[in-house]
Design a protein around this motif. Structure first.
Motif, PDB file in Angstrom:
ATOM      1  N   SER A 196       0.826  -1.224   0.000  1.00 49.44           N
ATOM      2  CA  SER A 196       0.000   0.000   0.000  1.00 49.44           C
ATOM      3  C   SER A 196       0.856   1.268   0.000  1.00 49.44           C
ATOM      4  O   SER A 196       0.361   2.346  -0.318  1.00 49.44           O
ATOM      5  N   LEU A 227     -10.257   5.325  -0.677  1.00 50.88           N
ATOM      6  CA  LEU A 227     -10.483   3.963  -0.193  1.00 50.88           C
ATOM      7  C   LEU A 227     -10.762   3.916   1.302  1.00 50.88           C
ATOM      8  O   LEU A 227     -10.188   4.679   2.067  1.00 50.88           O
ATOM      9  N   TRP A 229      -9.622   1.975   3.892  1.00 46.85           N
ATOM     10  CA  TRP A 229      -8.496   1.029   3.966  1.00 46.85           C
ATOM     11  C   TRP A 229      -8.839  -0.209   4.763  1.00 46.85           C
ATOM     12  O   TRP A 229      -8.336  -1.299   4.486  1.00 46.85           O
ATOM     13  N   ALA A 232     -10.129  -2.894   2.595  1.00 51.93           N
ATOM     14  CA  ALA A 232      -9.294  -3.364   1.475  1.00 51.93           C
ATOM     15  C   ALA A 232      -8.943  -4.839   1.666  1.00 51.93           C
ATOM     16  O   ALA A 232      -8.823  -5.323   2.790  1.00 51.93           O
ATOM     17  N   GLU A 233      -8.790  -5.543   0.553  1.00 50.12           N
ATOM     18  CA  GLU A 233      -8.388  -6.958   0.576  1.00 50.12           C
ATOM     19  C   GLU A 233      -6.898  -7.042   0.860  1.00 50.12           C
ATOM     20  O   GLU A 233      -6.129  -6.222   0.350  1.00 50.12           O
TER      21      GLU A 233
END
Ligand code: AKG
Length: 305
Positions: A196, A227, A229, A232-233
């Motif tokens: 990231s 996003l 976070w 997130a995947e």
């Protein structure tokens, strides 16, 4: 006879992992005696904590400004050793647990003012790793602290990247995070969103507000991260034994959950920024160097300890 060439501090595989993931876990970086010395010192500091006269400043890290710490005790802690309390340890202005169990963290100049933490912050092995990752020409140390993550009340650290809090233009923060206890999913180990640091922008920064306190402001010219976070995947936990050093890129998203367990999760961490010309650490940042204690060059060490 020529002097032996020192072994590289990091292998090519470790350097690749650092570049790909934005963090690097180095188990056994400090041996049991070294880690034990830091842990014992942290406990001594906790045992010495006297709550008399303390402003009862709690450390809370929510991105909601109203919840984020920002009083004078916090803002002037950059050149001191101060104690910040767990939100869950204070009710109606009084502690609900013994003082040593109430502390969230001790900072923010521990690595400069305390001889034990200074010894390990400016250790030759730390300097060698900093040279190996090559993130800075002239690394300077700031925001050094013990984070306690106390049993049952140790709070969450929400997803964030460190350059938001230690902003330079351009961003340059790197964290050095050292496990002093066993860190597991049960007691709140770190998690990372690998890679990231390549996608998360440092689009906001944590500053002193003109009206007092602290606030987050947009970084001009940087498109905001949209996003969520947390959703997130790919989040990856980073459990680790005591003595582990974790290097944290200033843009990588990371977080840690609360500690509902019976086991303390004590760690020591400090950060580095670029001190060379061309990188600006300005007066808006919440943490300010002082005339008496400018940020300490990593390769020189403190004159205060
Ligand atoms: O130790 C933790 O739980 C969080 C530490 C962290 O986020 C940091 O050092 O940037």
């Amino acid at each position: 006879m020529s002097a032996p060439v020192p072994a590289p501090a990091l292998t090519p595989a470790q350097l690749t992992q650092w570049e790909e993931d934005g963090y690097l876990v180095l188990p056994s970086f400090f041996d049991a005696a070294e880690t034990g010395e830091m842990l014992a010192r942290a406990h001594t500091l906790l045992d010495e904590f006297d709550v008399t006269g303390h402003p009862m400043t709690v450390f809370s890290t929510g991105s909601d400004e109203a919840k984020h710490v920002g009083d004078e005790y916090f803002l002037s802690s950059g050149d001191k050793i101060r104690y910040f309390l767990e939100p869950g340890s204070v009710v109606d202005g009084a502690l609900t647990v013994p003082p040593a169990r109430a502390v969230n963290k001790i900072g923010h100049a521990l690595g400069v003012l305390d001889p034990v933490f200074a010894k390990y912050t400016f250790h030759a092995r730390v300097q060698a790793v900093a040279r190996a990752i090559g993130a800075h020409k002239e690394p300077e140390v700031l925001q050094s602290m013990v984070i306690c993550k106390q049993p049952r009340i140790g709070g969450e650290v929400p997803a964030h990247n460190d350059s938001t809090f230690l902003y330079t233009d351009p961003p340059s923060a790197v964290g050095c995070w050292i496990a002093l206890d066993e860190c597991t999913p049960a007691n709140g180990c770190l998690s990372f969103l690998p890679g990231s640091h390549k996608t998360a922008r440092v689009s906001s920064r944590f500053v002193r507000a003109a009206a007092g306190g602290t606030e987050f402001v947009d970084v001009p010219g940087v498109e905001a991260n949209e996003l969520d976070w947390d959703k997130a995947e790919g989040w990856r936990q980073a459990p680790c034994p005591p003595g582990t050093l974790v290097l944290i890129h200033g843009s990588v998203m990371h977080r840690s959950p609360p500690n509902p367990s019976e086991r303390t999760r004590m760690i020591y961490t400090f950060h580095m920024i670029e001190g060379a010309d061309g990188w600006v650490y300005d007066e808006r940042n919440w943490l300010q160097p002082t005339k008496e204690m400018p940020f300490t060059p990593l390769y020189e060490g403190p004159s205060h300890a």
